[in-house]
Design a protein around this motif. Structure first.
Motif, PDB file in Angstrom:
ATOM      1  N   SER A 130      39.261  62.841  38.636  1.00  0.00           N
ATOM      2  CA  SER A 130      38.390  63.810  37.981  1.00  0.00           C
ATOM      3  C   SER A 130      37.898  64.795  39.034  1.00  0.00           C
ATOM      4  O   SER A 130      37.318  64.403  40.038  1.00  0.00           O
ATOM      5  N   TRP A 131      38.127  66.069  38.799  1.00  0.00           N
ATOM      6  CA  TRP A 131      37.875  67.057  39.851  1.00  0.00           C
ATOM      7  C   TRP A 131      36.463  67.622  39.743  1.00  0.00           C
ATOM      8  O   TRP A 131      35.628  67.377  40.613  1.00  0.00           O
ATOM      9  N   VAL A 132      36.193  68.354  38.704  1.00  0.00           N
ATOM     10  CA  VAL A 132      34.851  68.914  38.535  1.00  0.00           C
ATOM     11  C   VAL A 132      34.275  68.416  37.217  1.00  0.00           C
ATOM     12  O   VAL A 132      34.492  69.023  36.182  1.00  0.00           O
ATOM     13  N   PRO A 133      33.592  67.301  37.262  1.00  0.00           N
ATOM     14  CA  PRO A 133      32.984  66.835  36.027  1.00  0.00           C
ATOM     15  C   PRO A 133      31.555  67.354  35.912  1.00  0.00           C
ATOM     16  O   PRO A 133      30.680  66.984  36.686  1.00  0.00           O
ATOM     17  N   VAL A 134      31.341  68.232  34.984  1.00  0.00           N
ATOM     18  CA  VAL A 134      30.008  68.761  34.739  1.00  0.00           C
ATOM     19  C   VAL A 134      29.806  68.705  33.241  1.00  0.00           C
ATOM     20  O   VAL A 134      30.768  68.772  32.478  1.00  0.00           O
ATOM     21  N   GLU A 135      28.555  68.528  32.856  1.00  0.00           N
ATOM     22  CA  GLU A 135      28.210  68.493  31.428  1.00  0.00           C
ATOM     23  C   GLU A 135      29.055  69.496  30.621  1.00  0.00           C
ATOM     24  O   GLU A 135      28.971  70.703  30.816  1.00  0.00           O
ATOM     25  N   GLY A 136      29.878  68.977  29.728  1.00  0.00           N
ATOM     26  CA  GLY A 136      30.623  69.861  28.845  1.00  0.00           C
ATOM     27  C   GLY A 136      31.800  70.547  29.492  1.00  0.00           C
ATOM     28  O   GLY A 136      32.471  71.349  28.858  1.00  0.00           O
ATOM     29  N   PHE A 137      32.029  70.285  30.747  1.00  0.00           N
ATOM     30  CA  PHE A 137      33.096  70.976  31.479  1.00  0.00           C
ATOM     31  C   PHE A 137      33.845  69.920  32.250  1.00  0.00           C
ATOM     32  O   PHE A 137      33.257  69.212  33.046  1.00  0.00           O
ATOM     33  N   GLN A 138      35.113  69.794  31.956  1.00  0.00           N
ATOM     34  CA  GLN A 138      35.861  68.720  32.596  1.00  0.00           C
ATOM     35  C   GLN A 138      37.137  69.283  33.184  1.00  0.00           C
ATOM     36  O   GLN A 138      38.017  69.713  32.455  1.00  0.00           O
ATOM     37  N   ALA A 139      37.195  69.322  34.489  1.00  0.00           N
ATOM     38  CA  ALA A 139      38.419  69.751  35.145  1.00  0.00           C
ATOM     39  C   ALA A 139      38.980  68.570  35.910  1.00  0.00           C
ATOM     40  O   ALA A 139      38.257  67.913  36.646  1.00  0.00           O
ATOM     41  N   ASP A 140      40.251  68.299  35.688  1.00  0.00           N
ATOM     42  CA  ASP A 140      40.873  67.160  36.351  1.00  0.00           C
ATOM     43  C   ASP A 140      41.996  67.616  37.246  1.00  0.00           C
ATOM     44  O   ASP A 140      42.569  68.682  37.053  1.00  0.00           O
ATOM     45  N   VAL A 141      42.286  66.768  38.197  1.00  0.00           N
ATOM     46  CA  VAL A 141      43.513  66.968  38.948  1.00  0.00           C
ATOM     47  C   VAL A 141      44.547  66.073  38.293  1.00  0.00           C
ATOM     48  O   VAL A 141      44.484  64.854  38.383  1.00  0.00           O
ATOM     49  N   GLY A 142      45.427  66.689  37.549  1.00  0.00           N
ATOM     50  CA  GLY A 142      46.460  65.928  36.856  1.00  0.00           C
ATOM     51  C   GLY A 142      47.731  66.741  36.790  1.00  0.00           C
ATOM     52  O   GLY A 142      47.692  67.969  36.854  1.00  0.00           O
ATOM     53  N   PHE A 143      48.842  66.058  36.690  1.00  0.00           N
ATOM     54  CA  PHE A 143      50.121  66.760  36.714  1.00  0.00           C
ATOM     55  C   PHE A 143      50.885  66.534  35.424  1.00  0.00           C
ATOM     56  O   PHE A 143      50.733  65.522  34.766  1.00  0.00           O
ATOM     57  N   GLN A 144      51.690  67.504  35.107  1.00  0.00           N
ATOM     58  CA  GLN A 144      52.540  67.392  33.940  1.00  0.00           C
ATOM     59  C   GLN A 144      53.929  67.840  34.357  1.00  0.00           C
ATOM     60  O   GLN A 144      54.127  68.970  34.783  1.00  0.00           O
ATOM     61  N   LEU A 145      54.861  66.923  34.237  1.00  0.00           N
ATOM     62  CA  LEU A 145      56.234  67.244  34.625  1.00  0.00           C
ATOM     63  C   LEU A 145      57.085  67.229  33.368  1.00  0.00           C
ATOM     64  O   LEU A 145      57.343  66.171  32.806  1.00  0.00           O
ATOM     65  N   ASP A 146      57.459  68.407  32.906  1.00  0.00           N
ATOM     66  CA  ASP A 146      58.368  68.469  31.771  1.00  0.00           C
ATOM     67  C   ASP A 146      59.591  69.286  32.186  1.00  0.00           C
ATOM     68  O   ASP A 146      59.738  69.633  33.356  1.00  0.00           O
ATOM     69  N   GLN A 147      60.442  69.622  31.225  1.00  0.00           N
ATOM     70  CA  GLN A 147      61.688  70.302  31.577  1.00  0.00           C
ATOM     71  C   GLN A 147      61.423  71.618  32.284  1.00  0.00           C
ATOM     72  O   GLN A 147      62.124  71.981  33.227  1.00  0.00           O
ATOM     73  N   LEU A 148      60.388  72.345  31.827  1.00  0.00           N
ATOM     74  CA  LEU A 148      60.098  73.641  32.430  1.00  0.00           C
ATOM     75  C   LEU A 148      59.681  73.471  33.883  1.00  0.00           C
ATOM     76  O   LEU A 148      60.202  74.138  34.785  1.00  0.00           O
ATOM     77  N   SER A 149      58.710  72.539  34.118  1.00  0.00           N
ATOM     78  CA  SER A 149      58.267  72.335  35.498  1.00  0.00           C
ATOM     79  C   SER A 149      59.409  71.810  36.345  1.00  0.00           C
ATOM     80  O   SER A 149      59.547  72.169  37.507  1.00  0.00           O
ATOM     81  N   MET A 150      60.223  70.946  35.740  1.00  0.00           N
ATOM     82  CA  MET A 150      61.329  70.347  36.476  1.00  0.00           C
ATOM     83  C   MET A 150      62.260  71.435  37.007  1.00  0.00           C
ATOM     84  O   MET A 150      62.676  71.405  38.171  1.00  0.00           O
TER      85      MET A 150
END
Lengths: 99, 648, 523
Positions: free
Chosen positions: B68-88
C-alpha cells in the motif's frame, strides 16, 4: 455685595496671569504670573466657600497656598541656577527640552 | 510466477542504484553490470511471456499487489502491477531493444569517461519505462511516466558541458511537464469521478460517467500523450533531444519512451471509446503530426534530426490509429513494435556512420559510404526498406493496416484520413530515400569537406576524445555495435510478417483492445496498391532530386517551405516569441512589482509612520512657553468638552 | 506521575542552549560537539515520542498539565496529536543536520579576534529555537502557544542579523546593512502578526473564559459556548493573520526572501523548514479547531490567496538571480500548496498538507544546504557566477539535482506524494483552483531546471575550476536527507498512519465530509 463679582475678578486675574505666562519672556515675571493664577484660584475657592456656605473651599485654598509656597522654593531655585549657567532669565533661552 | 514482475523492474533499478552510487571504482565493470541486468530483465520478461502463452487468451492477465503506497482517508494508491498482453508486448520490446542498445553502447561510449554513469541512466530508464507499462493504476503509471522523463532529461543532457545539450534536456523536461500536468489533472478528474484511479475502476466505470467527465479525462490524457510522444503542439522538444548520445536517441527517442503516449491512449481505450469527439481530436493530432514530422524530416540535413522528424511522423501514425478506436488500437501497437525495430536500427546505423565519420552529422558531408561500412549499409538499408513500407518487410504490414483502418473509419472523415496517411507514406518514402542517397550513395563529399573544427564543436563530442579533426577515415564499427544492428535488422525484416500474417498480433491483443473490423469503402488490395504507388512516387522523386547529380555540400537556400521546415516549421520561433519572451517579461515585471508594490506598500506604511512622527516631533521645540500654550489649549478643549456634554 | 516526555523534549535543547552558551571562548569545537550531541539526544526523545504515540488512541497523548498563572486560568498544558508529533519529529531530525551543515559558519574571522563568542552563541541560538518550536508544537494552551510563538522571534532575530552569509557581492559593509534590514523586517512583520494575534487571544479569553484548547473545543462541541458569528470571524482573522505572516502567505511574504537571502544557509533552512511550519501547523490546530465556522467562511478567499502564492512564488523564483532568494520564492510557492491543502477541507488535502510540511522541510533542507555548500566554495550567491560545476564536482551537482528534483516534486520522491494529495484534495472541492495550482508543477520544473542548467552545466567557468567536491562532513549531512526523501516517496505509509487519525478529527471539528465520487453517488 454680590459674591459673584469676586468670581469675575478671579477670572480676570487668572486670564491676566495666563496671558503673562504665555507672553512674557522673563522667567521671574512668568513665575509671578503663575503665582497670580494660583491666587486667582484661591480667590475663586474662597468665594465658592462663601456661596455654598461650607468650609471646603477655604481648606483647599490653604492647600493651594502650601503648594504655591513649595513651588516658589523649587521654582526660584531653578531660575537662580538657570541664571547662573546662562546669564539670562529669559525662558526662551532654555530650549533644551526637546527631542 | 507473479513475483517475477517485481523482479523485472528491480533488476535495472538495482543496476541504476549501484552504478550511480558506486562511484569511480565501478568504472571498469559498470557497463557490463548494466548490460547484464538489462539482459536479466529481458530473460525474466521472456520467462513471463512463455508462462503467459501457456494460459488461454482470457486468463492471461497477471496482477501482483506489492504494498500500500499512499493510504489516506478515501484515497488509496497502491504499488501493484498488472501484466497482460499489452504490457507484455511492451516489456519484450523495452527489455529486448533495451538490451541490444546496452550492448551497442559498450562500443559506442567506449571513449567516454562517464560511461558508467551513462549505463546507470540507461538502467534507470529501463526501470522507469517498465514501471510505466506494468503499473496497475494511473498514479503509479505517473511515477513511471515522470521517471522516463527524468531519465530522458539526464541522457539528453549527458554531455552537460555543451550548453546546447543542457538546453535541449531542459526543454525536453519542461515540455514533458506540460504533458504531465495533463496526466495529473486526468488522474484528479478520475479520482473525483470514480473515487479511484486503478485501471479496473476507471476503465470499467467509464461507461457510467458523464460524457463531460470522460471528455475531460480523455483530453487531458491526450495532452499527456502529446507531451511524451512529441505530438503537435508539444512536439518541439524531440528534434533538440537529438543532442543526446545516439544510443539514447535510438532507445528513448525512437523505440520506447516516445511511444508511451500510444500506450497511454490504448490502455485508456474505454474512456476514449465513450467519447467519439475526443477520438476525433486524437485523430486530428495524429494526422497533423504525421504530416508535420514528415515535412520536417524532408528538410533536415542533420541525419539524426531527419530521423527524429520521421519518428514524430511515425508516432503520428500510431496516435491516429488509436484515435480510430477498436479498429485501430491493435495496429497502432503493432506499428509501434515494428517501428521500435526499424527505427532503433536506423538510429544505430546513423550512430555507426557518425562513429566512423568523426561525429559529423550533416548528411551533405557524407556520401558513398556503402563501400566503407558494408554492415551498416545493409542493416540501415533493411531498416530503410522497412520504414517506407517495402512489401514483405515489417513496415509494410503495420503501416498498411493503419492506412486501411483509416479508410475504414468511414464517411468523409475516412477519405480524408486515408488520403493523409497515404500522403504521409509518400513523403516518408521521399525523405528516407533522401537520407539513404545522401549517406551511402553518390560522390564521397567528405573527402574535401572540412570536418568539425575545435572552435565549432560537433554535435557529438564523444569522439572528440579521439582527438581527430582531420579528414575522416570512414570505417566499419566494432562488433559490439554491429551485432545489435544486425539483430534489429532481422526484426525490421521479419517482425511484420510474423505479426501480420493471419492477424496473429490482433488476436493476441484482442482481449485488451477489443478488436473490431471496420467497413472499408475501398478493398484491401486497392489500399495496398495505392500504398505501393505512393511509395514509388516518393522514392522516384527523391532519386530524381538527389540521385542524379552532385549534391551541394552547403545546403541551398531552398523554398519557403523548406526553410520553414528546417526551423521545425517555426514552432520554436513561436515558442520563443510567445512563451519564452512573454514569460521573461512577466517574471521580470513581477520581480519588479514584488519589490516596488507588495514590498512597497509595507515599506510605504513604515515610511509614512516615520514621516508623521517626524512632523509631530517638530512640536517639541523646547520652548517652555509653547508647551504652556498647548497645556492651556488642552485645558480649554477639555473644559469646553465638559460643558458641551453637560449642555447636551 | 509518569515521565514528562514532552517537557523533556523541549527542555533538553533549552538546557543545551544554556550549556553551549556557557562554554569558554577558546573551546569552540567543544561547543559545536555539545550542540550536536544535544540535538541528537533531542532527536532520540522525539523518536521515543513517535514510538509511544498510538495512532488510534486519544486525540492528545502524552499530556501534561500544570497550573501556571492561576488568575488568568493560564495553564502549562502539553499534548501531541499525530500532526504535532510528526512535526516534532521533523524539527528534531533537521536540527542536527542544520548544526552539522553550519559547522564553520560561525567561526570567528581571523581579523576579528574579539572576546565575543560568536560560535557558542550561534549554536546556542539554534538550540533555543529548537526548544521553542518543539514546545509550540506541544502546547495545547493558547496563551502558552502565543508566548512561544512570539519568543522564538528573539533568537531568530539574532541568528539572521548576527550571522549573515559571508558570500556577499557588495562587500562587508553592504552585507551588514542588508542583514540588519532583513532581520528587522523579519522581526517587524512577525511582531505585527503577533500583536494582532495577542488581541485575538485576549478576545478569545473574554469570550470563552479559558485558554485551554481542549476545554474550549469541548465547550464548543457541546454547545455550551456559543460565539456570535462576527466575533468568531474577527477572532479567526486575528489568529490567521499571524499564522499567514509566519507561513508566509501572499501578500505577506516579502520578509522571507530577504531573511533567507541574508542568513546563512543553515539558518535559512531553520527559517523555512522549521520555524515557518509553526504557522501552518497553527492554522490546522488553532484556526480550524477553535473557529470551525469562521474557517469555512474564510475558505474561498484563503484558497484564492494560496493559489496566488503558488503561481506568484513560482514565477518570482524563475526571475531570481540569487540562488538563495530563488529557494525562498520556491518555498513561498510550496507554502501556498500547504495552506491550500489545509483549507480545501478534504481528508486528502489536509493529510497532504501535513505530509507536505514534513516533505518540504526535508527537500528544502537538502536543496538549500547543498546550495550553501556551493556558495561557500565560490563566495557568491549569484547564479550567473557559476557554470559547469557538474564537471568539477559531480557529487555536489548530483545531490543538488536530487534536491532540486524533490523541490519540483518528481514522483518517487517524497514531495510528490504530498503535492499530489493536496492537488487531488483541492480539486475535488475547488476544481478551478486545483487546475491552476497544477500549473505550479510546470513552473517548478522551470525554476529548478534553469537553476541547475545555469549553475551546473555548460563550460566550466574559470572561477569554478578546481572547486572541491563535497567533503565527508557535507556528504554526511546530505545523504541521509536524500535517503529519507526517497524512502518517504516510495513508502510514506508510516507517516500517513500517524497523520490520518489527526486529520479525521480535524475534519470532524469543521464538520466537513469529503465529496463523494460522482459515479458512486449516482448509483
Amino acid at each position: 455685595m454680590n459674591p459673584v463679582n469676586y468670581l469675575y475678578l478671579a477670572a480676570l486675574l487668572f486670564t491676566i496671569g495666563a496671558a503673562g505666562v504665555l507672553i512674557r519672556r522673563n522667567a521671574i515675571v512668568v513665575f509671578m504670573c503663575v503665582e497670580l493664577m494660583l491666587n486667582a484660584c484661591n480667590l475663586a475657592f474662597v468665594c465658592f466657600s462663601r456661596l455654598h456656605g461650607n468650609l471646603d473651599g477655604q481648606v483647599i485654598a490653604f492647600f493651594t497656598m502650601v503648594v504655591a509656597a513649595a513651588e516658589v522654593v523649587v521654582g526660584l531655585a531653578i531660575i537662580v541656577s538657570l541664571f547662573r549657567s546662562r546669564h539670562s532669565a529669559s525662558v526662551d533661552d532654555a530650549s533644551l527640552m526637546k527631542l | 510466477m507473479d513475483n517475477l514482475i517485481a523482479l523485472l523492474i528491480a533488476a535495472p533499478l538495482l543496476g541504476a542504484a549501484v552504478l550511480l552510487c558506486g562511484g569511480r571504482r565501478l568504472d571498469g565493470i559498470g557497463h557490463w553490470l548494466g548490460t547484464l541486468l538489462a539482459g536479466a530483465s529481458f530473460v525474466l520478461g521472456a520467462v513471463l511471456f512463455v508462462d503467459m502463452l501457456d494460459r488461454s487468451a482470457g486468463h492471461r492477465t497477471v496482477t501482483k499487489h506489492l504494498f500500500s503506497w499512499v493510504p489516506v482517508e478515501g484515497f488509496q494508491a497502491d504499488v501493484g502491477f498488472q501484466l497482460d498482453q499489452l504490457s507484455m508486448t511492451f516489456v519484450l520490446l523495452i527489455t529486448g531493444v533495451g538490451t541490444l542498445i546496452h550492448i551497442y553502447s559498450i562500443g559506442y561510449m567506449e571513449h567516454d569517461e562517464n560511461r558508467r554513469r551513462f549505463f546507470g541512466y540507461l538502467n534507470l530508464f529501463l526501470a522507469a519505462m517498465l514501471l510505466l507499462v506494468l503499473a496497475d493504476n494511473y498514479l503509479l503509471l505517473y511515477v513511471g511516466w515522470e521517471g522516463v522523463g527524468l531519465a530522458s532529461y539526464l541522457l539528453i543532457g549527458f554531455w552537460q558541458h555543451k550548453p546546447s545539450a543542457a538546453t535541449a534536456a531542459k526543454k525536453a523536461f519542461l515540455v514533458n511537464r506540460v504533458g504531465d500536468m495533463g496526466l495529473s489533472i486526468a488522474i484528479m478528474v478520475m479520482f473525483t469521478t470514480f473515487g479511484s484511479f486503478t485501471f479496473p475502476a476507471v476503465l470499467g466505470g467509464a461507461d457510467g460517467a458523464s460524457s463531460g467527465r470522460n471528455t475531460a479525462i480523455g483530453l487531458m490524457l491526450l495532452l499527456a500523450a502529446c507531451g511524451k510522444s512529441a505530438q503537435v503542439p508539444l512536439q518541439s522538444w524531440l528534434g533538440d533531444a537529438m543532442e543526446g548520445p545516439t544510443p539514447v536517441s535510438a532507445l528513448i527517442h525512437a523505440a520506447t519512451m516516445v511511444t508511451a503516449g500510444v500506450y497511454l491512449i490504448t490502455r485508456s481505450g474505454a474512456v476514449f471509446n465513450a467519447v467519439p469527439d475526443v477520438q476525433t481530436v486524437v485523430v486530428i493530432v495524429g494526422g497533423v503530426t504525421l504530416l508535420f514530422g514528415a515535412i520536417v524530416g524532408c528538410a533536415k540535413d542533420d541525419i539524426k534530426k531527419a530521423l527524429a522528424g520521421s519518428t514524430m511522423s511515425q508516432i503520428g501514425y500510431m496516435i491516429l490509429a488509436t484515435g480510430l478506436g477498436p479498429i485501430g488500437y491493435a495496429f497502432a501497437i503493432m506499428h509501434l513494435v515494428t517501428h521500435g525495430f526499424f527505427k532503433a536500427g536506423l538510429f544505430l546505423g546513423a550512430g555507426s556512420v557518425m562513429h566512423g565519420m568523426n561525429d559529423e552529422v550533416d548528411m551533405r558531408k557524407y556520401g558513398g559510404l556503402r563501400k566503407y561500412m558494408p554492415v551498416t549499409f545493409v542493416t540501415f538499408g533493411l531498416g530503410y526498406l522497412a520504414i517506407i513500407g517495402f512489401p514483405g518487410l515489417s513496415g509494410f504490414f503495420s503501416k498498411d493496416k493503419i492506412i486501411e483502418a483509416a479508410f475504414a473509419k468511414g464517411g468523409t472523415e475516412g477519405w480524408i484520413l486515408g488520403a493523409v496517411t497515404l500522403l504521409g507514406a509518400a513523403i516518408t518514402a521521399y525523405y528516407m530515400t533522401r537520407v539513404m542517397i545522401l549517406t551511402f550513395f553518390g560522390e564521397e563529399r567528405w573527402k574535401h569537406a572540412k570536418t568539425p573544427s575545435p572552435d565549432q564543436p560537433s554535435v557529438e563530442p564523444a569522439a572528440e576524445t579521439h582527438g581527430a579533426h582531420d579528414e575522416p577515415h570512414p570505417h566499419e564499427s566494432p562488433k559490439s555495435m554491429t551485432i545489435p544492428m544486425i539483430v534489429l535488422a532481422f526484426g525490421s525484416v521479419f517482425a511484420g510478417g510474423i505479426f501480420g500474417i493471419g492477424d496473429r498480433f490482433v488476436k493476441w491483443l484482442e482481449p485488451i483492445t477489443s478488436f473490431s473490423h471496420g467497413d472499408s469503402p475501398v478493398g484491401q488490395w486497392t489500399v495496398t496498391a495505392a500504398t505501393i504507388v505512393c511509395l514509388l512516387v516518393g522514392v522516384g522523386l527523391a532519386i530524381a532530386q538527389y540521385g542524379r547529380g552532385p549534391v551541394p555540400v552547403v545546403a541551398p537556400r531552398g523554398s519557403l517551405l523548406t526553410r520553414a521546415a528546417r526551423r521545425d516549421l517555426l514552432q520554436d520561433d513561436f515558442n520563443h516569441v510567445v512563451l519564452v519572451r512573454g514569460g521573461e517579461h512577466l517574471t521580470r515585471s513581477l520581480v519588479y512589482l514584488d519589490h516596488s508594490l507588495v514590498d512597497g506598500v509595507v515599506n510605504g506604511t513604515a515610511a509614512s509612520v516615520g514621516g508623521l512622527s517626524g512632523r509631530l516631533r517638530k512640536l517639541q521645540n523646547g520652548f517652555a512657553r509653547s508647551y504652556a500654550v498647548s497645556m492651556f489649549g488642552g485645558a480649554v478643549v477639555i473644559i469646553a468638552a465638559t460643558l458641551l456634554m453637560r449642555a447636551v | 506521575m509518569s515521565f514528562p516526555l514532552l517537557t523533556a523534549t523541549a527542555a533538553l535543547p533549552a538546557l543545551g542552549a544554556i550549556a553551549t552558551a556557557a562554554v569558554p571562548a577558546a573551546r569552540r569545537t567543544a561547543a559545536k560537539w555539545l550542540a550536536l550531541l544535544v540535538s541528537v539526544a533531542t532527536l532520540a526523545l522525539a523518536a521515543i515520542q513517535l514510538v509511544r504515540f498510538e495512532p488510534g488512541g486519544d486525540r492528545y497523548q502524552l499530556t501534561e498539565s500544570h497550573a501556571w498563572i492561576k488568575d488568568f486560568g493560564v495553564r502549562y498544558e502539553l499534548g501531541v496529536d499525530g500532526i504535532g508529533v510528526a512535526l516534532i519529529g521533523l524539527t528534531a531530525l533537521l536540527i542536527p543536520f542544520i548544526i552539522a551543515a553550519g559547522w564553520h559558519d560561525a567561526d570567528p574571522l581571523e581579523t576579528n579576534s574579539s572576546r565575543w563568542r560568536p560560535t557558542q552563541g550561534f549554536f546556542a541560538l539554534i538550540l533555543a529555537v529548537e526548544a521553542m518550536v518543539v514546545l509550540s508544537f506541544e502546547a495545547t494552551d493558547v496563551f502558552l502557544f502565543y508566548i512561544l510563538f512570539e519568543a522564538m522571534l528573539i533568537p531568530m532575530y539574532f541568528l539572521i542579523g548576527g550571522f549573515g552569509d559571508r558570500a556577499h557581492a557588495q562587500g562587508d559593509e553592504a552585507a551588514a546593512t542588508q542583514r540588519s534590514y532583513a532581520a528587522v523586517k523579519f522581526l517587524l512583520y512577525n511582531l505585527v502578526g503577533g500583536l494582532i494575534m495577542l488581541a485575538a487571544v485576549i478576545g478569545l479569553y473574554v469570550v470563552a473564559g479559558s485558554f485551554s484548547l481542549s476545554e474550549i473545543a469541548a465547550a464548543r462541541a457541546s454547545g455550551s459556548l456559543h460565539m456570535a458569528t462576527n466575533t468568531e470571524r474577527l477572532l479567526f482573522l486575528g489568529f490567521f493573520f499571524a499564522f499567514a505572516v509566519k507561513a508566509p502567505l501572499w501578500p505577506l511574504h516579502t520578509w522571507l526572501p530577504n531573511a533567507m537571502g541574508e542568513a546563512t544557509a543553515p539558518v535559512a533552512v531553520l527559517i523555512t523548514a522549521v520555524v515557518d511550519k509553526v504557522g501552518t501547523f497553527a492554522m490546522l490546530r488553532f484556526c480550524l479547531q477553535l473557529f470551525p465556522e469562521a474557517s469555512k467562511w474564510a475558505t474561498p478567499v484563503i484558497v484564492v490567496l494560496a493559489v496566488i502564492s503558488i503561481i506568484y512564488g513560482a514565477l518570482l523564483a524563475v526571475g531570481q538571480r540569487d540562488i538563495k532568494r530563488l529557494v525562498a520564492y520556491a518555498s513561498i510557492s510550496h507554502f501556498g500548496f500547504i495552506i491550500m491543502g489545509i483549507f480545501a477541507m478534504t481528508s486528502q488535502g489536509q493529510s497532504g498538507a501535513t505530509l507536505y510540511m514534513i516533505n518540504h522541510g526535508i527537500s528544502t533542507a537538502a536543496l538549500m544546504l547543498v546550495a550553501g555548500f556551493l556558495i561557500s566554495r565560490r563566495g557568491s550567491r549569484l547564479i550567473s557566477d557559476y557554470g559547469g560545476v557538474q564537471k568539477v564536482a559531480p557529487v555536489l551537482a548530483g545531490t543538488f539535482l536530487i534536491g532540486g528534483l524533490a523541490t519540483l516534486s518528481l514522483p518517487g520522491l517524497a514531495p510528490f506524494v504530498s503535492e499530489f494529495l493536496v492537488l487531488v484534495g483541492t480539486f475535488s472541492r475547488y476544481p478551478v483552483a486545483g487546475v491552476i495550482a497544477t500549473l505550479g508543477i510546470v513552473l517548478a520544473a522551470l525554476y529548478v531546471l534553469v537553476l541547475y542548467q545555469r549553475t551546473m552545466t555548460g563550460p566550466v567557468k574559470a572561477e569554478v575550476q578546481g572547486m572541491p567536491d563535497l567533503k565527508v562532513r557535507e556528504l554526511l549531512v546530505v545523504a541521509p536527507l536524500i535517503a529519507l526523501l526517497i524512502f518517504l516517496g516510495v513508502y510514506p505509509k508510516p507517516l500517513t498512519d500517524i497523520v490520518n487519525p489527526a486529520v479525521r478529527q480535524t475534519m470532524s471539528d469543521v464538520q466537513k465530509k469529503d465529496p463523494n465520487p460522482v459515479v458512486e453517488a449516482a448509483k
